[in-house]
Design an enzyme around this catalytic site. Structure first.
Site, PDB file in Angstrom:
ATOM      1  N   LYS A  38     -42.074 -36.725  68.752  1.00  0.00           N
ATOM      2  CA  LYS A  38     -42.694 -38.043  68.861  1.00  0.00           C
ATOM      3  C   LYS A  38     -41.667 -38.953  69.527  1.00  0.00           C
ATOM      4  CE  LYS A  38     -45.993 -41.084  67.644  1.00  0.00           C
ATOM      5  NZ  LYS A  38     -47.432 -40.944  67.873  1.00  0.00           N
ATOM      6  N   THR A  42     -44.302 -46.352  65.989  1.00  0.00           N
ATOM      7  CA  THR A  42     -44.328 -47.747  65.544  1.00  0.00           C
ATOM      8  C   THR A  42     -45.106 -47.849  64.238  1.00  0.00           C
ATOM      9  OG1 THR A  42     -46.337 -48.264  66.802  1.00  0.00           O
ATOM     10  CG2 THR A  42     -44.225 -48.607  67.915  1.00  0.00           C
TER      11      THR A  42
END
Length: 231
Positions: A38, A42
């Site tokens: 990844k 967020t």
């Protein structure tokens, strides 16, 4: 050893990329070593105690190695989330370099994007599309697009597929990220119209709620969601 790289993008946020990524990792693991990457996460950290990082979800379901390069607390596009905190983001080229190094040691690397294909991952406007194009210059890259089953998906999917093609990237397939247990008329029609409109096959229908399964139940069920045997 040079790994095959698979990039998992989506038509937007919340279409089921992470669960689809876990399903791909389960299948890839049967053929050798795999790591899921990844580049930017967020919405995780202080103030979000109930949120799980995507790599944690993938690790729990697929029981494979994972790496996360950048994590930001606000649930926003990476560029926006970093600017609000006055933080610098690595350029997309740095993520590409790290993935290439990882690919020297793995048989497959699966890269999960953030949000949609054109979400900004750095301050220079670099996107997952740019990352995919950069990786494809040195490696074989398969791009898979995770889509929603309902109304609006035809437009969003065609826009995503067309954006990939502008950079010479032909998506290998579409994955429906949350197929309902009782599909309505729109879902049934979209199942036929998605490949007809894009020229890209639907490779899997992942059931809504699949992420709630145990790792063993997930692994047992995953092949039944795919329409072909290639991992």
């Amino acid at each position: 050893m040079t790994a095959r790289i698979t990039v998992v993008t989506g038509t937007g946020t919340g279409v089921g990329k992470t669960i689809a990524t876990a399903a791909l990792a389960v299948r890839a693991r049967r053929h050798g070593s795999v790591t899921v990457v990844k580049p930017v996460q967020t919405g995780i950290g202080p103030g979000h105690p109930d949120e799980r990082a995507d790599v944690d979800v993938v690790h729990a379901l697929a029981e494979c190695a994972t790496q996360e390069y950048t994590c930001l607390p606000d649930p926003l596009a990476p560029d926006t989330a970093a600017r609000l905190l006055g933080l610098d983001l690595p350029p997309v080229s740095e993520y590409a370099d790290r993935i290439r190094v990882l690919a020297e040691f793995e048989q497959q690397v699966i890269v999960e994007g953030s949000g949609g294909l054109l979400v900004r991952l750095d301050h220079d406007g670099g996107t997952l599309l740019d990352l995919s194009a950069e990786l494809s210059a040195t490696h074989e890259v398969d791009v898979l697009v995770v889509v929603s089953p309902g109304l609006g998906t035809l437009n969003h999917t065609e826009l995503t597929v067309n954006a990939l093609r502008t950079r010479g990237l032909e998506p290998r397939g579409l994955l429906i990220g949350a197929w309902p247990s009782d599909p309505g008329l729109a879902e049934k029609c979209n199942l036929l119209d998605l490949p007809r409109g894009t020229g890209v096959p639907v490779l899997a229908r992942i059931p809504d709620g699949a992420g709630e399964l145990t790792a063993s139940a997930f692994a047992d069920a995953v092949d039944g969601w795919f329409t072909e045997s290639r991992s």
